[in-house]
Design a protein around this motif. Structure first.
Motif, mmCIF file in Angstrom:
data_model
loop_
_atom_site.group_PDB
_atom_site.id
_atom_site.type_symbol
_atom_site.label_atom_id
_atom_site.label_comp_id
_atom_site.label_asym_id
_atom_site.label_seq_id
_atom_site.Cartn_x
_atom_site.Cartn_y
_atom_site.Cartn_z
ATOM 1 N N SER A 121 0.843 -1.190 0.000
ATOM 2 C CA SER A 121 0.000 0.000 0.000
ATOM 3 C C SER A 121 0.880 1.244 0.000
ATOM 4 N N GLN A 122 0.334 2.343 -0.478
ATOM 5 C CA GLN A 122 0.906 3.631 -0.143
ATOM 6 C C GLN A 122 0.708 3.854 1.360
ATOM 7 N N TYR A 123 1.463 4.793 1.924
ATOM 8 C CA TYR A 123 1.223 5.140 3.318
ATOM 9 C C TYR A 123 -0.205 5.673 3.465
ATOM 10 N N GLN A 124 -0.891 5.208 4.487
ATOM 11 C CA GLN A 124 -2.231 5.690 4.799
ATOM 12 C C GLN A 124 -2.150 6.573 6.037
ATOM 13 N N VAL A 125 -2.643 7.818 5.916
ATOM 14 C CA VAL A 125 -2.532 8.772 7.017
ATOM 15 C C VAL A 125 -3.930 9.210 7.457
ATOM 16 N N PRO A 126 -4.083 9.589 8.723
ATOM 17 C CA PRO A 126 -5.401 10.058 9.206
ATOM 18 C C PRO A 126 -5.871 11.295 8.437
#
Length: 437
Positions: A121-126
């Protein structure tokens, strides 16, 4: 294996060394010879048995942002260059953290430490994350899997920051875990690399003057981090440039992995290593650059390639002629080329020994003085006359015993009124040398 410790044709800068099982793996960027830019569109992995650090194995390409003749791209959203990756192990799987220039970074996984790695995945951020996290770039990611299983990522260019990653999926940034300026802004440039030694957390990084690798320590993975000092400086008596690397313990010995520049640029960087010591108080004394690599000393009685020089002064530099040949070029009056260190043994039965060097002529005449221990105040044990043509130059030199650094100091033979016009003309190119009795 001397520095640089990988084969002549390989350029692996930004090295992150990791020991998995009975092998040490080197993860890093991939530079190109004579390039006018940093890094490539692929990553490669090299490894060695921890009991045989002089034999490194190439495992080939591990991740790509562009299609090549053998691989598809692993990143459909970007075809930019790959910089400075890191790899960690979690629950039997190996996670690659990739930095892609001006693009969202990503996490990839493999069942083997050498890869190849497949995209997770790409980084997932809030959604309410700070702007720097929302970009999802995560410059020069360094990752720490702590003893309690929690996972932290450290990043930054000009400003450092960190966050916690979900240990369940290894790519999701946990809310409210962001911390800025874990290294004070006025001292940080780039290249965060976390390590835990005992109960102490270390961050190895490149400070504002980019030649160096410095370190800071903390008793918590989230800081605060206190400045510790410099570990190695690749700009001491050498054409310096940005630095990036980390520490690693192999069979009880600590090392600092870093890189040096070639081809008279700050690109074309090659992997090097030095032995270091971590003292009982947690400090790491600064070490000098050497020609040693994983060796404790070099043999002067075996041919030494010129490109393992650890001292280059006066404008001379190492360049790649082809994948098998490297020379020190642009050697002019006053240039210094140095090697640390050789063990000449304890045989003192001879007053003299011989020295031979393979040079490429530059149509001029000059002299190569041979000094030991110091290029300014060391003892001159002999000298070679350099002619205008290619060939082997010889000298009878004083026989020495024990361990010594060796330096070559160059002079030309132009005298009188017109000497000033010739001072910048190359005297020769140095390819290799050997002492013999």
């Amino acid at each position: 294996m001397a520095n640089p410790f990988l084969p002549n044709w390989e350029y692996i800068p930004d090295g992150e060394p990791r020991v998995f099982g009975n092998r040490v793996y080197l993860y890093g960027s991939h530079d190109l010879a004579g390039s006018d830019r940093f890094c490539d569109y692929k990553l490669k992995v090299w490894s060695a048995d921890i009991n045989d650090l002089n034999n490194w194995t190439c495992h080939g390409d591990s991740f790509h942002t562009r299609m090549d003749r053998d691989h598809a791209s692993d990143t459909p959203w970007s075809d930019k260059e790959l910089y400075a990756p890191d790899v960690v192990e979690k629950d039997g799987k190996y996670y690659l953290y990739a930095y892609i220039v001006h693009s969202k970074g990503c996490v990839a996984v493999s069942d083997r430490p050498e890869g190849p790695f497949r995209l997770v995945s790409q980084y997932q951020v809030p959604e309410n994350a700070e702007d720097i996290l929302k970009e999802g770039i995560f410059t020069d990611p360094g990752v720490l899997v702590d003893d309690d299983g929690r996972v932290y990522i450290y990043c930054g260019y000009l400003k450092s920051y960190m966050a916690e990653i979900s240990a369940d999926n290894m790519y999701e940034i946990l809310p409210h875990s962001y911390k800025a300026d874990i290294i004070p802004e006025d001292g940080f440039f780039e290249a965060c690399s976390p390590r835990k030694v005992g109960d102490t957390y270390y961050l190895i990084y490149s400070p504002k003057n980019g030649n160096r690798l410095d370190y800071a320590t903390s008793q918590s993975p989230t800081g605060p981090y206190q400045y510790g000092g410099t570990i190695v400086d690749n700009g001491v008596d050498y054409p310096g440039g940005n630095n990036h690397g980390s520490i690693c313990q192999i069979n009880g010995q600590w090392y600092i992995f870093y890189h040096r520049m070639t081809n008279n640029t700050v690109m074309s960087r090659r992997a090097c290593v030095e032995r270091i010591e971590i003292l009982p108080d947690g400090s790491i004394p600064q070490v000098e650059m050497t020609s040693l690599g994983f060796e404790k000393s070099l043999s002067p009685y075996q041919p030494t390639s010129a490109d393992v020089a650890c001292v280059l002064k006066g404008g001379c530099y190492i360049t790649e002629r082809n994948v098998l040949e490297r020379s020190v070029v642009q050697i002019t009056k006053g240039c210094v080329i140095g090697y640390k260190v050789f063990d000449f043994g304890e045989d003192n039965s001879s007053v003299t020994m011989e020295f031979s060097a393979k040079v490429r002529g530059c149509g001029n005449k000059g002299k190569m003085k041979i000094l030991i221990d110091d290029y300014r105040s060391g003892e001159e044990i002999g000298a070679c006359d350099i002619g205008p043509d290619n060939g082997i130059v010889h000298a009878v030199v004083k026989s020495v015993t024990g361990i010594h650094a060796v330096f070559f100091v160059f002079d030309d033979e132009y005298q009188g009124y017109f000497a000033e016009f010739f001072k910048d003309r190359p005297i020769c190119e140095l390819e290799s040398f050997v002492f013999h009795k």
